[in-house]
Design a protein around this motif. Structure first.
Motif, PDB file in Angstrom:
ATOM      1  N   GLU A  50       0.844  -1.195   0.000  1.00 42.40           N
ATOM      2  CA  GLU A  50       0.000   0.000   0.000  1.00 42.40           C
ATOM      3  C   GLU A  50       0.878   1.243   0.000  1.00 42.40           C
ATOM      4  OE1 GLU A  50      -3.347   0.426   2.602  1.00 42.40           O
ATOM      5  OE2 GLU A  50      -3.413  -1.726   2.917  1.00 42.40           O
ATOM      6  N   PRO A  52       1.967   5.008   1.123  1.00 36.72           N
ATOM      7  CA  PRO A  52       1.808   5.700   2.405  1.00 36.72           C
ATOM      8  C   PRO A  52       0.577   6.599   2.394  1.00 36.72           C
ATOM      9  CG  PRO A  52       3.982   6.117   1.447  1.00 36.72           C
ATOM     10  CD  PRO A  52       3.208   5.337   0.457  1.00 36.72           C
ATOM     11  N   GLU A  53      -0.041   6.765   3.554  1.00 30.59           N
ATOM     12  CA  GLU A  53      -1.256   7.571   3.659  1.00 30.59           C
ATOM     13  C   GLU A  53      -0.994   9.043   3.346  1.00 30.59           C
ATOM     14  OE1 GLU A  53      -3.208   6.961   7.376  1.00 30.59           O
ATOM     15  OE2 GLU A  53      -3.223   4.794   7.133  1.00 30.59           O
ATOM     16  N   ASP A  54       0.210   9.522   3.661  1.00 24.79           N
ATOM     17  CA  ASP A  54       0.513  10.932   3.435  1.00 24.79           C
ATOM     18  C   ASP A  54       0.822  11.227   1.968  1.00 24.79           C
ATOM     19  OD1 ASP A  54       2.860   9.489   3.470  1.00 24.79           O
ATOM     20  OD2 ASP A  54       4.027  11.085   4.407  1.00 24.79           O
ATOM     21  N   ARG A  56      -0.275  11.842  -1.494  1.00 19.28           N
ATOM     22  CA  ARG A  56      -1.532  12.206  -2.129  1.00 19.28           C
ATOM     23  C   ARG A  56      -1.573  11.834  -3.608  1.00 19.28           C
ATOM     24  NH1 ARG A  56      -1.178  16.093   1.857  1.00 19.28           N
ATOM     25  NH2 ARG A  56      -3.106  16.376   3.002  1.00 19.28           N
ATOM     26  N   ASP A  62      -3.894   1.597  -8.705  1.00 22.21           N
ATOM     27  CA  ASP A  62      -3.571   0.915  -7.456  1.00 22.21           C
ATOM     28  C   ASP A  62      -3.227  -0.542  -7.762  1.00 22.21           C
ATOM     29  OD1 ASP A  62      -3.262   0.191  -4.824  1.00 22.21           O
ATOM     30  OD2 ASP A  62      -5.410   0.076  -4.408  1.00 22.21           O
ATOM     31  N   THR A  64      -1.763  -2.548  -5.242  1.00 20.10           N
ATOM     32  CA  THR A  64      -1.473  -3.127  -3.931  1.00 20.10           C
ATOM     33  C   THR A  64      -1.734  -4.630  -3.924  1.00 20.10           C
ATOM     34  OG1 THR A  64      -2.072  -1.047  -2.877  1.00 20.10           O
ATOM     35  CG2 THR A  64      -2.031  -2.996  -1.475  1.00 20.10           C
TER      36      THR A  64
END
Length: 152
Positions: A50, A52-54, A56, A62, A64
Motif C-alpha cells: 500500500e 503511504p497515507e501521506d 496524495r 492501485d 497493492t
C-alpha cells in the motif's frame, strides 16, 4: 545588454541539447502504463504494498498486493538482486492488459475465489493454460527505502 559570442554559443548548445535529453527517457507504448510503486523483491518477483497515507499523488493505478516478474537492464537487475527481501520503490512499465482482472472466479480480499470446476476432460491432467500468468514489469529505476520488508 550585449550577448558575447561565447554566451551565444553556450545558449545554442543548451537549446539543441534539450531534445536529446528528452528523447533519452523511455517512451511508454500505447498498450502499456508507467507505474511508480513501493514493495518488496523476492528473487525476480516484486510484490506491491500500500502507498503511504501521506502520499496524495500516485503514478498509475492501485496495484497493492499484485505480483510482477521483473525485467530490466543488467545494472537495474543487479540492484534487484542486492535489494532482495528489502523494501524498495521502483518505476516500471506494465501492459494494461496485465492489470485487468480477467480470469476465472473473482477477487476477494486479495485472493482469487473460484466456485466449481472449470470444464474440461477429466481424464487429462490439468494444463497451465487456464492458470493466469504473472504480469511482467519492465523496471527502469529501483531505490532502497528500508532494509526490512513490511510483508514478511
Amino acid at each position: 545588454m550585449s550577448i558575447t559570442p561565447l554566451l551565444l554559443t553556450l545558449l545554442v548548445a543548451i537549446v539543441t541539447a534539450i531534445p536529446a535529453v528528452a528523447q533519452e527517457s523511455k517512451k511508454v507504448p500505447s498498450d502499456s502504463i508507467e507505474l511508480a510503486a513501493r514493495g518488496c523483491f523476492k528473487g525476480r518477483v516484486f510484490t506491491a504494498t500500500e502507498p503511504p497515507e501521506d502520499e496524495r499523488t500516485r503514478k498509475g493505478p492501485d496495484i497493492t498486493g499484485r505480483h510482477f516478474r521483473v525485467n530490466a537492464p543488467r545494472e537495474v537487475m543487479d540492484l534487484v538482486k542486492r535489494y532482495d527481501g528489502q523494501y524498495v520503490e521502483l518505476v516500471g512499465i506494465v501492459r494494461k492488459a496485465s492489470l485487468d482482472d480477467q480470469g476465472m472466479g473473482m477477487k476477494v480480499g486479495g485472493a482469487r475465489v473460484v466456485i466449481g470446476a472449470p470444464g474440461g476432460d477429466p481424464t487429462r491432467p490439468n494444463t497451465s493454460a487456464s492458470t493466469p500468468s504473472m504480469a511482467s514489469m519492465d523496471v527502469s529505476v529501483v531505490r532502497l527505502l528500508t532494509d526490512k520488508c513490511p510483508l514478511q
